[in-house]
Design a protein around this motif. Sequence first.
Motif, PDB file in Angstrom:
ATOM      1  N   GLY A   1       1.025  -0.976   0.104  1.00 50.71           N
ATOM      2  CA  GLY A   1      -0.274  -0.715   0.046  1.00 50.71           C
ATOM      3  C   GLY A   1       1.197   1.890   0.191  1.00 50.71           C
ATOM      4  N   TYR A   2       1.988   1.116  -0.861  1.00 49.81           N
ATOM      5  CA  TYR A   2       2.767   2.314  -0.507  1.00 49.81           C
ATOM      6  C   TYR A   2       1.873   3.582  -1.552  1.00 49.81           C
ATOM      7  CZ  TYR A   2       6.594  -0.539   1.520  1.00 49.81           C
ATOM      8  OH  TYR A   2       6.719  -1.479   2.274  1.00 49.81           O
ATOM      9  N   VAL A   3       1.383   3.593  -2.968  1.00 47.18           N
ATOM     10  CA  VAL A   3       1.214   4.216  -3.167  1.00 47.18           C
ATOM     11  C   VAL A   3      -0.276   5.501  -2.432  1.00 47.18           C
ATOM     12  CG1 VAL A   3      -0.364   5.022  -5.137  1.00 47.18           C
ATOM     13  CG2 VAL A   3       2.123   3.226  -5.669  1.00 47.18           C
ATOM     14  N   THR A   4      -1.130   4.312  -2.246  1.00 45.28           N
ATOM     15  CA  THR A   4      -2.418   5.046  -1.076  1.00 45.28           C
ATOM     16  C   THR A   4      -1.261   5.418   0.159  1.00 45.28           C
ATOM     17  OG1 THR A   4      -3.520   3.231  -1.327  1.00 45.28           O
ATOM     18  CG2 THR A   4      -3.726   4.120   0.766  1.00 45.28           C
ATOM     19  N   LYS A   5      -0.429   5.306   0.797  1.00 45.43           N
ATOM     20  CA  LYS A   5      -0.272   6.201   2.500  1.00 45.43           C
ATOM     21  C   LYS A   5       0.609   7.203   1.171  1.00 45.43           C
ATOM     22  CE  LYS A   5       1.013   1.636   4.824  1.00 45.43           C
ATOM     23  NZ  LYS A   5       1.812   0.472   4.703  1.00 45.43           N
ATOM     24  N   THR A   6       1.207   7.203   0.217  1.00 46.36           N
ATOM     25  CA  THR A   6       1.838   8.254  -0.334  1.00 46.36           C
ATOM     26  C   THR A   6       0.933   9.346  -0.421  1.00 46.36           C
ATOM     27  OG1 THR A   6       3.933   7.264  -1.181  1.00 46.36           O
ATOM     28  CG2 THR A   6       3.680   9.175  -1.732  1.00 46.36           C
ATOM     29  N   LEU A   7      -0.122   9.156  -1.077  1.00 50.01           N
ATOM     30  CA  LEU A   7      -1.561   9.620  -1.399  1.00 50.01           C
ATOM     31  C   LEU A   7      -1.880  11.060  -0.629  1.00 50.01           C
ATOM     32  CD1 LEU A   7      -2.824   7.759  -4.258  1.00 50.01           C
ATOM     33  CD2 LEU A   7      -1.376  10.156  -4.520  1.00 50.01           C
ATOM     34  N   ILE A   8      -2.465  10.058   0.611  1.00 49.20           N
ATOM     35  CA  ILE A   8      -3.156  10.238   1.480  1.00 49.20           C
ATOM     36  C   ILE A   8      -1.913  11.491   2.353  1.00 49.20           C
ATOM     37  CG2 ILE A   8      -3.582   9.636   4.133  1.00 49.20           C
ATOM     38  CD1 ILE A   8      -4.409   6.722   2.960  1.00 49.20           C
ATOM     39  N   ALA A   9      -0.490  11.363   2.620  1.00 53.14           N
ATOM     40  CA  ALA A   9       0.369  11.852   3.131  1.00 53.14           C
ATOM     41  C   ALA A   9       0.500  13.051   1.869  1.00 53.14           C
ATOM     42  CB  ALA A   9       1.877  11.191   2.977  1.00 53.14           C
ATOM     43  N   LEU A  10       0.534  12.983   0.926  1.00 55.56           N
ATOM     44  CA  LEU A  10       0.254  14.354  -0.202  1.00 55.56           C
ATOM     45  C   LEU A  10      -1.019  15.304  -0.080  1.00 55.56           C
ATOM     46  CD1 LEU A  10       1.998  16.076  -2.307  1.00 55.56           C
ATOM     47  CD2 LEU A  10       0.626  14.205  -3.753  1.00 55.56           C
ATOM     48  N   ASN A  11      -1.899  13.907   0.184  1.00 54.66           N
ATOM     49  CA  ASN A  11      -3.464  15.497   0.571  1.00 54.66           C
ATOM     50  C   ASN A  11      -3.327  16.189   1.526  1.00 54.66           C
ATOM     51  OD1 ASN A  11      -5.919  15.214  -1.280  1.00 54.66           O
ATOM     52  ND2 ASN A  11      -4.588  12.477  -1.420  1.00 54.66           N
ATOM     53  N   VAL A  12      -2.301  15.390   3.137  1.00 57.35           N
ATOM     54  CA  VAL A  12      -2.461  16.419   4.245  1.00 57.35           C
ATOM     55  C   VAL A  12      -1.379  17.236   4.137  1.00 57.35           C
ATOM     56  CG1 VAL A  12      -1.275  16.160   6.538  1.00 57.35           C
ATOM     57  CG2 VAL A  12      -3.293  13.541   5.343  1.00 57.35           C
ATOM     58  N   LEU A  13      -0.571  17.181   3.395  1.00 56.57           N
ATOM     59  CA  LEU A  13       0.869  17.720   3.461  1.00 56.57           C
ATOM     60  C   LEU A  13      -0.237  19.140   2.482  1.00 56.57           C
ATOM     61  CD1 LEU A  13       3.483  19.268   3.698  1.00 56.57           C
ATOM     62  CD2 LEU A  13       4.079  18.037   1.951  1.00 56.57           C
ATOM     63  N   VAL A  14      -0.323  18.781   1.837  1.00 50.25           N
ATOM     64  CA  VAL A  14      -1.379  20.613   0.549  1.00 50.25           C
ATOM     65  C   VAL A  14      -2.177  20.521   1.824  1.00 50.25           C
ATOM     66  CG1 VAL A  14      -2.662  21.416  -1.172  1.00 50.25           C
ATOM     67  CG2 VAL A  14      -1.209  18.822  -0.935  1.00 50.25           C
ATOM     68  N   MET A  15      -2.528  20.389   2.537  1.00 50.02           N
ATOM     69  CA  MET A  15      -3.746  21.102   3.327  1.00 50.02           C
ATOM     70  C   MET A  15      -2.847  21.489   4.639  1.00 50.02           C
ATOM     71  SD  MET A  15      -7.343  20.726   4.146  1.00 50.02           S
ATOM     72  CE  MET A  15      -7.496  22.319   5.251  1.00 50.02           C
TER      73      MET A  15
END
Length: 314
Positions: free
Chosen positions: A82-96
Amino acid sequence: MTERSGQAGDATGGPAPTTPVCYRHPDRETYVRCTRCDRPICPECMRDASVGHQCPECVSEGRRTVRPARTAFGGGAAGRQGYVTKTLIALNVLVMVLSIASARSGSAVAGGGLGGLMGNSTPLTDWGAVLGYAPYVAFGEWHGVAAGEWYRLVTAMFLHYGVVHLLLNMWALWVLGRTLEAVLGPLRFLALYLVAGLGGNVAAYLFSPVHASTVGASTAIFGLFAAIFVIMRRLGRDTSSIVPILVINLIFTFTVPGISVAGHLGGLVVGALMALVLAYAPRLRRTAFQAAGGAILLVALLGLVLVRTAALTG
């Protein structure tokens, strides 16, 4: 007593047998041999195999000749992590976090939005949201996709209006993303996510009012909803639990004010189409067919953007 000199030998008069030594460590005696090349190996050189032990060279050779494990749709087994899923979540949180930081002026906080935490727009969402064609009040300059700001069709899927908006989408991404990534593999899952998100944003550009701003990962999330239905059907698995969740989300889409109906439906349709490409590509040259199908979808979306832009600026 008579003494005799001469070479030691066995009962037949031949030379005495010698104890085998490890081919990598000649000073170590051993009776274990590599099951692949039959060379003697000491305990330090033993590598567990399906039958017996192998030497390091044979193990390395086997790794080079054995094809890596693939999923049913040609993806890599690394998707199970699930590396891509985790990375996408982290990216969305960072942008927030960046969005909140962009609204640190006193007026933005005092205005009730708490710097974008409660759902108000921020300078970052104003910059990256899907916007058709409208002037900024403060500057009078025309902005939007029709004004050449095509990046908005991508950036909008990583921006959110408030923490609640973010949490709802990230929860759905966590639930759907890990399953799809494990089945499709990291690269194919990422392609599905981005194409679905882009499709939803293109639909918002096509059918929303030109002055309306749209942000959120929900365009991609609805694409994942459609994709998991298609993928599970292709695998012959039960989809009865997916349909009610999808129906509930569609009801919310049409009944809750402020939700981009076009964005959700666009993501749903494009996500389904991309999933069909990934799931039903012929086994022979599967990767080529999947890449070609994804490219065709991207070209079609590009064409729709060009048509809409010509209509707004012509």
